[in-house]
Scaffold this motif. Structure first.
Motif, PDB file in Angstrom:
ATOM      1  N   LEU A  23       0.825  -1.207   0.000  1.00 29.98           N
ATOM      2  CA  LEU A  23       0.000   0.000   0.000  1.00 29.98           C
ATOM      3  C   LEU A  23       0.859   1.257   0.000  1.00 29.98           C
ATOM      4  O   LEU A  23       0.579   2.229  -0.720  1.00 29.98           O
ATOM      5  N   LEU A  24       1.918   1.237   0.787  1.00 26.08           N
ATOM      6  CA  LEU A  24       2.815   2.389   0.804  1.00 26.08           C
ATOM      7  C   LEU A  24       3.472   2.593  -0.560  1.00 26.08           C
ATOM      8  O   LEU A  24       3.639   3.722  -1.041  1.00 26.08           O
ATOM      9  N   ALA A  25       3.847   1.456  -1.180  1.00 21.15           N
ATOM     10  CA  ALA A  25       4.477   1.576  -2.509  1.00 21.15           C
ATOM     11  C   ALA A  25       3.504   2.146  -3.522  1.00 21.15           C
ATOM     12  O   ALA A  25       3.877   2.993  -4.363  1.00 21.15           O
ATOM     13  N   THR A  78       3.897  17.267   6.457  1.00 16.35           N
ATOM     14  CA  THR A  78       2.820  16.391   5.961  1.00 16.35           C
ATOM     15  C   THR A  78       3.358  15.025   5.569  1.00 16.35           C
ATOM     16  O   THR A  78       2.706  13.999   5.773  1.00 16.35           O
ATOM     17  N   GLU A  79       4.542  15.016   4.960  1.00 19.58           N
ATOM     18  CA  GLU A  79       5.148  13.738   4.589  1.00 19.58           C
ATOM     19  C   GLU A  79       5.462  12.901   5.830  1.00 19.58           C
ATOM     20  O   GLU A  79       5.231  11.688   5.862  1.00 19.58           O
ATOM     21  N   ALA A  80       5.968  13.519   6.856  1.00 19.47           N
ATOM     22  CA  ALA A  80       6.266  12.801   8.101  1.00 19.47           C
ATOM     23  C   ALA A  80       4.988  12.256   8.738  1.00 19.47           C
ATOM     24  O   ALA A  80       4.958  11.139   9.262  1.00 19.47           O
ATOM     25  N   ALA A  81       3.904  13.058   8.647  1.00 19.54           N
ATOM     26  CA  ALA A  81       2.629  12.617   9.218  1.00 19.54           C
ATOM     27  C   ALA A  81       2.109  11.381   8.497  1.00 19.54           C
ATOM     28  O   ALA A  81       1.614  10.425   9.116  1.00 19.54           O
ATOM     29  N   ILE A  82       2.224  11.372   7.143  1.00 18.62           N
ATOM     30  CA  ILE A  82       1.760  10.220   6.372  1.00 18.62           C
ATOM     31  C   ILE A  82       2.556   8.965   6.735  1.00 18.62           C
ATOM     32  O   ILE A  82       2.005   7.884   6.930  1.00 18.62           O
ATOM     33  N   VAL A  83       3.874   9.098   6.862  1.00 18.42           N
ATOM     34  CA  VAL A  83       4.719   7.946   7.220  1.00 18.42           C
ATOM     35  C   VAL A  83       4.377   7.428   8.616  1.00 18.42           C
ATOM     36  O   VAL A  83       4.263   6.212   8.845  1.00 18.42           O
ATOM     37  N   ALA A  95       1.005   5.571   8.561  1.00 18.56           N
ATOM     38  CA  ALA A  95       1.153   4.249   7.952  1.00 18.56           C
ATOM     39  C   ALA A  95       1.855   3.281   8.908  1.00 18.56           C
ATOM     40  O   ALA A  95       1.474   2.112   9.028  1.00 18.56           O
ATOM     41  N   LEU A  96       2.877   3.774   9.588  1.00 14.10           N
ATOM     42  CA  LEU A  96       3.583   2.925  10.559  1.00 14.10           C
ATOM     43  C   LEU A  96       2.665   2.519  11.707  1.00 14.10           C
ATOM     44  O   LEU A  96       2.657   1.354  12.139  1.00 14.10           O
ATOM     45  N   ALA A  97       1.878   3.485  12.190  1.00 17.37           N
ATOM     46  CA  ALA A  97       0.967   3.182  13.295  1.00 17.37           C
ATOM     47  C   ALA A  97      -0.079   2.143  12.879  1.00 17.37           C
ATOM     48  O   ALA A  97      -0.385   1.212  13.634  1.00 17.37           O
ATOM     49  N   LEU A  98      -0.620   2.290  11.664  1.00 17.57           N
ATOM     50  CA  LEU A  98      -1.602   1.307  11.188  1.00 17.57           C
ATOM     51  C   LEU A  98      -0.984  -0.082  11.068  1.00 17.57           C
ATOM     52  O   LEU A  98      -1.606  -1.085  11.401  1.00 17.57           O
TER      53      LEU A  98
END
Length: 320
Positions: free
Chosen positions: A19-21, A38-43, A46-49
């Motif tokens: 999904l990340l890819a 914003t990029e850090a928030a998205i990463v 995704a890591l938390a999920l």
């Protein structure tokens, strides 16, 4: 076909990485250096999920292992049937199923070895009782006859000889009592009810304790080893009362239905004063019950004292 644990964990991790890819390939999401907020928030999201999904999956998967560890730490072969439910047909489920199978084999081996030990003990008791009756009993009877003949010809020592005869009579009665306890002939000749009746009568007279009995005279068929186990448990319970309970009253009940027989021995004494299983041979009583397919329960009633309750299965038609 159920997917194995490895592939389930792998699928969750691979799915989120894929999904990340995809997000990186088909969306305007980018990661720059230095990274934007914003990029850090998205990463981080995704890591938390990914971590949450892994935690949920692994918690559900490994929960049976937690129960298995607790059961392994607390299992007691004297209380058979402590099985764990196999919830899933996966690696963990197979481990739990193997543990259940191991318990079943251990319980079967323990029952068989216990039966052999108890059979050897009973055979030894019979041999000792026979020797007491045939050797010691006859010797004391001979001494008693000799004292009687000496008393006839020696009038001066009549008092001393009478005391000696009383001592020999007491010793002979004691030998007979020990012989009866070691080998309950009445159990084999007249059955469980008669044997318990004589046991309670003798106990009440010797211990000077009132014994109330309620014995069901119509019992279902019981295997000989089951009758012997019930008799020995009643005998041991009454011995514990005499030695430890300081009771003034004892109740012995024997009831039955088509499927089982229940023996209850209760007293109004002091109750337990420590570890129940280490108290007065109670573990041996529980083992006797287990070896004949029964269950023994110990409790302290509200009115004080101790209640020993043992339930054993009746003999089914076709059983040997």
């Amino acid at each position: 076909m159920r997917v194995g644990l490895f592939w389930r964990v792998f699928a969750v991790n691979a799915g989120f990485l894929a999904l990340l890819a995809v997000l990186l390939l088909v969306t305007p999401v980018t990661i720059s250096a230095p990274i934007a907020l914003t990029e850090a928030a998205i990463v981080l999201v995704a890591l938390a999920l990914t971590l949450v999904a892994n935690a949920i999956l692994l918690r559900r998967t490994f929960r049976p292992l937690d129960r298995l560890v607790r059961r392994m730490a607390s299992v007691d072969l004297v209380q058979p049937g402590q099985r764990l439910e196999v919830e899933h047909d996966d690696e963990v489920g197979r481990v739990v199923d193997a543990f259940n199978g191991m318990l079943a084999r251990l319980e079967a081996e323990r029952r068989e070895s216990g039966r052999r030990v108890l059979a050897a003990q009973e055979a030894e008791r019979v041999g000792i009782a026979r020797d007491l009756h045939d050797e010691v009993g006859q010797a004391l009877t001979g001494v008693l006859l000799q004292l009687g003949s000496i008393a006839v010809s020696t009038a001066q020592a009549e008092d001393e000889l009478e005391q000696a005869r009383d001592s020999v009579r007491s010793a002979l009665d004691e030998v007979r009592r020990i012989s009866r306890e070691l080998r309950p002939e009445m159990l084999a000749d007249l059955g469980l009810v008669s044997a318990l009746t004589e046991l309670t009568r003798t106990f009440g007279r010797a211990a000077r304790v009132r014994v109330d009995t309620r014995l069901d005279h119509v019992l279902p068929r019981l295997a000989p080893e089951t009758e012997l186990a019930l008799y020995r448990i009643a005998q041991e319970s009454l011995t514990n009362v005499a030695r430890h309970a300081r009771a003034s009253r004892v109740g012995v009940d024997l009831a039955s239905d088509a499927a089982s027989v229940v023996l209850v021995v209760r007293d109004n004494g002091a109750g337990f004063d420590g570890d129940r299983m280490g108290h007065g041979g109670l573990r041996g009583m529980r083992e006797r019950a287990v070896l004949v397919g029964g269950a023994l329960e110990l409790r302290e009633p509200d009115g004080g004292g101790v209640e020993v309750r043992v339930e054993v299965p009746a003999r089914r038609n076709g059983d040997r």
